[in-house]
Design a protein around this motif. Structure first.
Motif, PDB file in Angstrom:
ATOM      1  N   TYR A 573       0.860  -1.176   0.000  1.00 44.72           N
ATOM      2  CA  TYR A 573       0.000   0.000   0.000  1.00 44.72           C
ATOM      3  C   TYR A 573       0.900   1.229   0.000  1.00 44.72           C
ATOM      4  CZ  TYR A 573      -3.558  -3.388   1.378  1.00 44.72           C
ATOM      5  OH  TYR A 573      -4.396  -4.477   1.421  1.00 44.72           O
ATOM      6  N   THR A 574       0.706   2.078  -0.979  1.00 42.09           N
ATOM      7  CA  THR A 574       1.578   3.252  -1.127  1.00 42.09           C
ATOM      8  C   THR A 574       0.894   4.554  -0.739  1.00 42.09           C
ATOM      9  OG1 THR A 574       0.941   3.529  -3.452  1.00 42.09           O
ATOM     10  CG2 THR A 574       2.845   2.120  -2.972  1.00 42.09           C
ATOM     11  N   GLU A 575      -0.399   4.506  -0.485  1.00 37.92           N
ATOM     12  CA  GLU A 575      -1.125   5.710  -0.075  1.00 37.92           C
ATOM     13  C   GLU A 575      -1.788   5.434   1.264  1.00 37.92           C
ATOM     14  OE1 GLU A 575      -3.754   6.534  -3.307  1.00 37.92           O
ATOM     15  OE2 GLU A 575      -2.227   7.603  -4.447  1.00 37.92           O
ATOM     16  N   TRP A 576      -1.613   6.384   2.199  1.00 40.70           N
ATOM     17  CA  TRP A 576      -2.028   6.180   3.578  1.00 40.70           C
ATOM     18  C   TRP A 576      -2.896   7.332   4.051  1.00 40.70           C
ATOM     19  CZ3 TRP A 576      -0.033   1.803   6.229  1.00 40.70           C
ATOM     20  CH2 TRP A 576       0.926   1.084   5.519  1.00 40.70           C
ATOM     21  N   MET A 577      -3.765   7.019   5.028  1.00 41.28           N
ATOM     22  CA  MET A 577      -4.637   8.031   5.603  1.00 41.28           C
ATOM     23  C   MET A 577      -4.476   8.048   7.115  1.00 41.28           C
ATOM     24  SD  MET A 577      -8.217   7.460   3.519  1.00 41.28           S
ATOM     25  CE  MET A 577      -9.045   8.693   4.535  1.00 41.28           C
ATOM     26  N   ASN A 578      -4.530   9.236   7.672  1.00 38.55           N
ATOM     27  CA  ASN A 578      -4.589   9.402   9.123  1.00 38.55           C
ATOM     28  C   ASN A 578      -6.062   9.425   9.517  1.00 38.55           C
ATOM     29  OD1 ASN A 578      -4.590  10.190  11.790  1.00 38.55           O
ATOM     30  ND2 ASN A 578      -3.366  12.027  11.482  1.00 38.55           N
ATOM     31  N   CYS A 579      -6.558   8.293   9.995  1.00 38.64           N
ATOM     32  CA  CYS A 579      -7.971   8.167  10.378  1.00 38.64           C
ATOM     33  C   CYS A 579      -8.107   8.321  11.887  1.00 38.64           C
ATOM     34  CB  CYS A 579      -8.540   6.822   9.934  1.00 38.64           C
ATOM     35  SG  CYS A 579      -8.725   6.666   8.156  1.00 38.64           S
ATOM     36  N   GLY A 580      -8.289   9.523  12.320  1.00 31.20           N
ATOM     37  CA  GLY A 580      -8.508   9.773  13.731  1.00 31.20           C
ATOM     38  C   GLY A 580      -7.292   9.582  14.590  1.00 31.20           C
ATOM     39  N   GLY A 581      -6.117   9.421  13.977  1.00 36.19           N
ATOM     40  CA  GLY A 581      -4.897   9.148  14.714  1.00 36.19           C
ATOM     41  C   GLY A 581      -4.277   7.826  14.316  1.00 36.19           C
ATOM     42  N   GLN A 582      -5.067   6.941  13.724  1.00 39.29           N
ATOM     43  CA  GLN A 582      -4.565   5.656  13.244  1.00 39.29           C
ATOM     44  C   GLN A 582      -4.214   5.779  11.770  1.00 39.29           C
ATOM     45  OE1 GLN A 582      -7.320   2.387  13.640  1.00 39.29           O
ATOM     46  NE2 GLN A 582      -5.923   0.900  12.768  1.00 39.29           N
ATOM     47  N   VAL A 583      -3.024   5.337  11.408  1.00 38.96           N
ATOM     48  CA  VAL A 583      -2.589   5.405  10.012  1.00 38.96           C
ATOM     49  C   VAL A 583      -2.986   4.105   9.316  1.00 38.96           C
ATOM     50  CG1 VAL A 583      -0.622   5.669   8.476  1.00 38.96           C
ATOM     51  CG2 VAL A 583      -0.706   6.952  10.623  1.00 38.96           C
ATOM     52  N   ILE A 584      -3.811   4.233   8.273  1.00 41.57           N
ATOM     53  CA  ILE A 584      -4.389   3.080   7.591  1.00 41.57           C
ATOM     54  C   ILE A 584      -4.176   3.234   6.082  1.00 41.57           C
ATOM     55  CG2 ILE A 584      -6.520   1.754   7.190  1.00 41.57           C
ATOM     56  CD1 ILE A 584      -7.649   2.896   9.744  1.00 41.57           C
ATOM     57  N   PRO A 585      -3.857   2.164   5.367  1.00 44.44           N
ATOM     58  CA  PRO A 585      -3.788   2.251   3.905  1.00 44.44           C
ATOM     59  C   PRO A 585      -5.113   2.750   3.324  1.00 44.44           C
ATOM     60  CG  PRO A 585      -2.818   0.191   4.653  1.00 44.44           C
ATOM     61  CD  PRO A 585      -3.465   0.820   5.863  1.00 44.44           C
ATOM     62  N   GLU A 586      -5.018   3.673   2.403  1.00 41.94           N
ATOM     63  CA  GLU A 586      -6.224   4.285   1.844  1.00 41.94           C
ATOM     64  C   GLU A 586      -7.096   3.265   1.120  1.00 41.94           C
ATOM     65  OE1 GLU A 586      -7.440   8.107  -0.990  1.00 41.94           O
ATOM     66  OE2 GLU A 586      -5.386   7.863  -0.247  1.00 41.94           O
ATOM     67  N   LEU A 587      -6.495   2.309   0.448  1.00 41.28           N
ATOM     68  CA  LEU A 587      -7.284   1.289  -0.245  1.00 41.28           C
ATOM     69  C   LEU A 587      -8.149   0.487   0.734  1.00 41.28           C
ATOM     70  CD1 LEU A 587      -4.900  -0.175  -2.973  1.00 41.28           C
ATOM     71  CD2 LEU A 587      -7.044   1.066  -3.336  1.00 41.28           C
ATOM     72  N   LEU A 588      -7.601   0.201   1.909  1.00 40.87           N
ATOM     73  CA  LEU A 588      -8.381  -0.537   2.905  1.00 40.87           C
ATOM     74  C   LEU A 588      -9.539   0.296   3.422  1.00 40.87           C
ATOM     75  CD1 LEU A 588      -5.647  -2.421   4.979  1.00 40.87           C
ATOM     76  CD2 LEU A 588      -7.082  -3.280   3.124  1.00 40.87           C
ATOM     77  N   HIS A 590     -11.186   2.474   1.686  1.00 42.62           N
ATOM     78  CA  HIS A 590     -12.206   2.423   0.639  1.00 42.62           C
ATOM     79  C   HIS A 590     -12.937   1.081   0.637  1.00 42.62           C
ATOM     80  CE1 HIS A 590      -9.935   5.762  -1.713  1.00 42.62           C
ATOM     81  NE2 HIS A 590     -10.668   6.241  -0.720  1.00 42.62           N
ATOM     82  N   GLU A 591     -12.204   0.001   0.954  1.00 41.59           N
ATOM     83  CA  GLU A 591     -12.870  -1.298   1.083  1.00 41.59           C
ATOM     84  C   GLU A 591     -13.893  -1.266   2.210  1.00 41.59           C
ATOM     85  OE1 GLU A 591     -10.132  -4.520   1.494  1.00 41.59           O
ATOM     86  OE2 GLU A 591      -8.979  -3.965  -0.305  1.00 41.59           O
ATOM     87  N   LEU A 592     -13.527  -0.654   3.322  1.00 45.93           N
ATOM     88  CA  LEU A 592     -14.475  -0.521   4.437  1.00 45.93           C
ATOM     89  C   LEU A 592     -15.715   0.243   4.002  1.00 45.93           C
ATOM     90  CD1 LEU A 592     -15.355  -0.525   7.464  1.00 45.93           C
ATOM     91  CD2 LEU A 592     -14.053   1.602   7.695  1.00 45.93           C
ATOM     92  N   LEU A 593     -15.518   1.356   3.339  1.00 47.21           N
ATOM     93  CA  LEU A 593     -16.660   2.177   2.928  1.00 47.21           C
ATOM     94  C   LEU A 593     -17.567   1.407   1.972  1.00 47.21           C
ATOM     95  CD1 LEU A 593     -14.925   5.652   2.462  1.00 47.21           C
ATOM     96  CD2 LEU A 593     -15.946   4.651   4.506  1.00 47.21           C
ATOM     97  N   ASP A 594     -16.982   0.610   1.101  1.00 44.46           N
ATOM     98  CA  ASP A 594     -17.790  -0.214   0.200  1.00 44.46           C
ATOM     99  C   ASP A 594     -18.601  -1.244   0.988  1.00 44.46           C
ATOM    100  OD1 ASP A 594     -16.872   1.127  -2.029  1.00 44.46           O
ATOM    101  OD2 ASP A 594     -15.287  -0.327  -2.472  1.00 44.46           O
ATOM    102  N   ARG A 595     -18.007  -1.815   2.006  1.00 49.27           N
ATOM    103  CA  ARG A 595     -18.721  -2.797   2.839  1.00 49.27           C
ATOM    104  C   ARG A 595     -19.836  -2.138   3.632  1.00 49.27           C
ATOM    105  NH1 ARG A 595     -13.963  -5.383   6.140  1.00 49.27           N
ATOM    106  NH2 ARG A 595     -15.706  -6.341   7.261  1.00 49.27           N
ATOM    107  N   VAL A 596     -19.611  -0.906   4.045  1.00 48.86           N
ATOM    108  CA  VAL A 596     -20.676  -0.166   4.737  1.00 48.86           C
ATOM    109  C   VAL A 596     -21.841   0.081   3.785  1.00 48.86           C
ATOM    110  CG1 VAL A 596     -21.291   2.046   5.797  1.00 48.86           C
ATOM    111  CG2 VAL A 596     -19.143   0.928   6.421  1.00 48.86           C
ATOM    112  N   LYS A 597     -21.537   0.518   2.579  1.00 54.29           N
ATOM    113  CA  LYS A 597     -22.599   0.838   1.621  1.00 54.29           C
ATOM    114  C   LYS A 597     -23.355  -0.405   1.168  1.00 54.29           C
ATOM    115  CE  LYS A 597     -19.947   3.296  -1.181  1.00 54.29           C
ATOM    116  NZ  LYS A 597     -19.556   4.170  -2.322  1.00 54.29           N
ATOM    117  N   SER A 598     -22.676  -1.533   1.096  1.00 54.31           N
ATOM    118  CA  SER A 598     -23.345  -2.761   0.661  1.00 54.31           C
ATOM    119  C   SER A 598     -24.223  -3.371   1.745  1.00 54.31           C
ATOM    120  CB  SER A 598     -22.301  -3.782   0.212  1.00 54.31           C
ATOM    121  OG  SER A 598     -21.570  -4.276   1.334  1.00 54.31           O
TER     122      SER A 598
END
Length: 723
Positions: A573-588, A590-598
């Protein structure tokens, strides 16, 4: 105007059957004692009063001068005392009015003028309270609705923007990661609806709500408590108004509320403390936070381990480890991504650039504006941006992490020194991780927090800055009619020529013009070659340290071909996000958001399980990313690395490691050797009595040991590829 209803005309509330187990009506003898002690009931037969059926567990002599309406269910109540600090009171009910109340065992209810619709736990002290009531439709600060309520009745928190179009719904388990995802993806209508449904998950909508005070809580000298859920061991003293709130508390993480506090429509996290006339409205306060000395927190989410004093905060989403201590500062319409410090006089939010209050500030972690700084919305800051004192009249876009930003004056470019922290203040960077870990007093750590300044999120910013410096250097060389630059036949060739120039001229002294740094006048980038070199060294250091930690964690002796092959099996994973203090791969993400929407993810508990799963694989993902970073720095695949390249990496990383320790020591030593630090003391002995000595610094002792161990591990790990 008040409505008068005769007692005989009132419809009694149904007695909750679940609370009657082990309870009985009072006997005639007990009624006689109750009436002798000047107690009254709206049921002349006292059939509305239920007590423990265990013989000897109820003594009517501990109830005096009190009124009982609706139903009142009492647990074990015998002569005893409850003591909390210096407060010691006899158990029982004294000088109080109770209506539709369930009491646990061994409680103190004394001088509670109005107690209505509450379930009180065991060993609870309620002392000197004017009004404590709960309506049947209370939500305790959660953003849910009851049957028959209009959507307009829902409580939202307008984070990040004053126009409320980034609003999130509060709920007891909300952490900054949740609020961040909800506030950012506003263009995804389905996702926004699903987030609302996740929040409503499990809500029956029934209007059968009652207030709660859990076991071992103490509430005293308080004016108004309405629609409140108070956790176990919570301590509330002298509060002015607590309305529609949840106070999360436990024996391990005790929450406290002090004198003059007003809390309305919000949720207070475990182990947090709110004192001294602080006010919060429409809020979520995380774990182990402090809000005190008249601070005002409105329409904001405040992350774990944060301290806010005196100041004003409106419409903010603030990640963990935020510090703001000064009455003269305010923070409005921002997303501040943690490990931040807002100095006195900083007025962030005073200047809008449109005719409506819809501007924003977006600052990655480590944001540190100087004294009396003000900024114009919209502005954006990279991680660990240190902004010098000044009034910044135009929008800023600072994309160089660990940089110093200074005003160039009115109608002039701002000044940027990339990698400033590495060049001149390494002590602060090295100490950051140590400092924040030590300050983290949470017992339960739901929000995962990356405290290390050197992490994938900052590395990706550094890599982008390296490319930007190369690009701007190309512009500079073209302006200087440099022969190699002028002869470049393509953008790639110019890029390579610029990169070669930076490598071959380590002492070059020039500046770059950065048009994106500030609206209208741009920015001047100082010390670009030094910044470029420091950035590269820090990326090498991060990569080598990460690989060393990975090998140590997996009991691998050396970084061999087999080890590298195993690392390549880990997803990159080459792109990362700071999610509330936790650093998470951005692709993951987006996978979470897709699972939420489904609909696969149905509640916030499952979202938090996703965060946990990412955290479990975080070190592996970092190690794979470390390989990628080395390949990017040397512009070739790892299999093409020569022994000389690995030796170069080892050499540079050892230099950085030793420099970190040496710089930390020298930076701290200045506090003891600088002439101006000594001028207020009569002699050396007095100064040491006040300041201590450098030998007293636990952090430096710890850093010395960890540096020595890291260097040994590093040489061992890289021995396999340097042979």
């Amino acid at each position: 105007m008040p409505v008068c209803t005769r007692i005989s005309e009132r419809t009694p509330e149904p007695v909750p059957e679940s609370c009657l187990l082990g309870r009985r009506h009072v006997t005639a003898d007990e009624i006689a004692v109750l009436e002798r002690n000047r107690n009254v009931s709206d049921d002349q037969a006292w059939q509305n009063l239920y007590v423990s059926e265990v013989p000897g567990e109820f003594d009517p002599e501990v109830i005096h001068n009190s009124e009982f309406y609706g139903y009142v269910i009492i647990g074990a109540l015998q002569p005893a005392t409850l003591k909390f600090h210096d407060l010691e009171l006899r158990t029982g009910i004294y000088n109080s009015r109770l209506e539709n109340v369930v009491l646990g065992d061994d409680v103190v209810v004394r001088n509670v003028a109005y107690l209505n619709n509450y379930r009180i736990g065991s060993r609870v002290i309620l002392f000197n309270i004017q009004e404590m009531s709960c309506t049947c439709h209370s939500k305790f600060g959660n953003g849910i609705l009851k049957q028959g309520e209009a959507e307009s009745d829902r409580v939202w928190i307008g984070v990040a923007n004053e126009n409320d179009n980034r609003s999130v719904l509060p709920f007891e388990d909300l952490i900054p990661a949740d609020a961040y995802l909800w506030s950012r993806y506003r263009d995804d209508t389905l996702l926004m609806q699903r987030f609302k449904e996740l929040t409503e998950y499990g809500n029956t909508g029934l209007r059968d709500t009652y207030g709660i005070v859990a076991d071992d809580a103490v509430i005293k000298n308080t004016v108004l408590i309405k629609d409140a859920k108070i956790g176990s061991f919570a301590y509330i003293k002298g509060a002015f108004k607590l309305k529609n709130i949840t106070v999360l508390s436990s024996e391990q993480e005790v929450s406290q509320i002090g004198e003059g506090v007003e809390l309305v429509n919000g949720i207070m996290g475990y182990g947090s403390r709110v004192f001294y006339q602080a006010v919060a409205v429409r809020f979520v306060i995380g774990r182990n936070c402090q809000l005190k000395y008249g601070a005002r927190l409105l329409n904001s989410v405040l992350g774990d381990n944060s301290t806010v004093s005196c100041c004003e905060l409106l419409n903010n989403l603030i990640f963990p480890f935020h510090e703001q201590h000064h009455n003269s500062s305010f923070l409005i319409a921002t997303t501040v991504m943690g490990q931040s410090n807002i100095a006195s006089g900083a007025t962030i939010g005073s200047n809008h650039n449109s005719r409506s209050p819809d501007g924003e500030i977006y600052a990655e972690r480590g944001f540190w504006p100087g004294l009396c700084s003000d900024f114009k919305h919209n502005s954006r800051f990279a991680s660990f941006a240190l902004v010098s004192k000044g009034s910044y009249q135009y929008e800023l876009d600072i994309r160089y992490p660990f940089s110093l930003v200074a005003s160039g004056g009115t109608d002039a470019p701002v000044h940027i020194v990339p990698a400033y922290w590495f060049l001149f203040n390494m002590f602060a960077i090295v100490r950051n991780n140590y400092k924040f870990k030590k300050r983290d007093k949470r017992v339960v750590k739901v929000q995962h927090i990356e405290t290390d300044p050197l992490a994938p999120d900052t590395m990706q910013e550094i890599m982008a800055s390296l490319e930007r410096i190369i690009h701007l250097t190309g512009n500079y060389l073209m302006s200087q009619l440099d022969r190699r630059a002028m002869s470049a036949e393509s953008p790639d060739a110019l890029h390579q020529a610029s990169k070669d120039f930076l490598h071959q001229n380590p002492d070059a002294d020039f500046t770059l013009f950065e048009p994106r740094g500030q609206k209208k006048y741009g920015a001047v980038v100082y010390k670009p070659v030094q910044g470029y070199k420091e950035y590269r060294k820090i990326v090498k250091y991060f990569a080598a340290r990460t690989l060393t930690e990975y090998c140590n964690a997996h009991a691998v002796d050396t970084l061999s071909v087999q080890t590298i092959a195993g690392l390549r099996e880990i997803p990159l994973y080459t792109e990362w996000m700071n999610c509330g203090g936790q650093v998470i791969p951005e692709l993951l993400v987006h996978e979470l958001l897709d699972r939420v929407k489904s609909g696969e993810v149905q509640n916030w508990r499952q979202v938090h399980q996703f965060y946990d799963e990412c955290n479990e694989r975080y070190e592996d993902y970092k190690a794979r990313y470390a390989l990628y970073l080395l390949e990017q720095l040397y512009s070739r695949p790892l299999k093409a690395f020569t022994r000389a390249i690995f030796e170069d990496i080892l050499h540079d990383v050892l230099i950085v490691s030793n420099d970190m320790y040496a710089s930390a020591v020298s930076s701290r030593a200045k506090d003891y050797t600088d002439y101006f630090r000594t001028i207020t003391y009569r002699n050396q002995e007095e100064m040491e009595a006040v300041l201590g000595t450098i030998d007293d610094n636990d952090f430096l002792h710890s850093l010395e040991k960890t540096t020595q161990q890291f260097n040994k591990d590093l040489e061992r790990i890289f021995a396999g590829v340097c042979q």
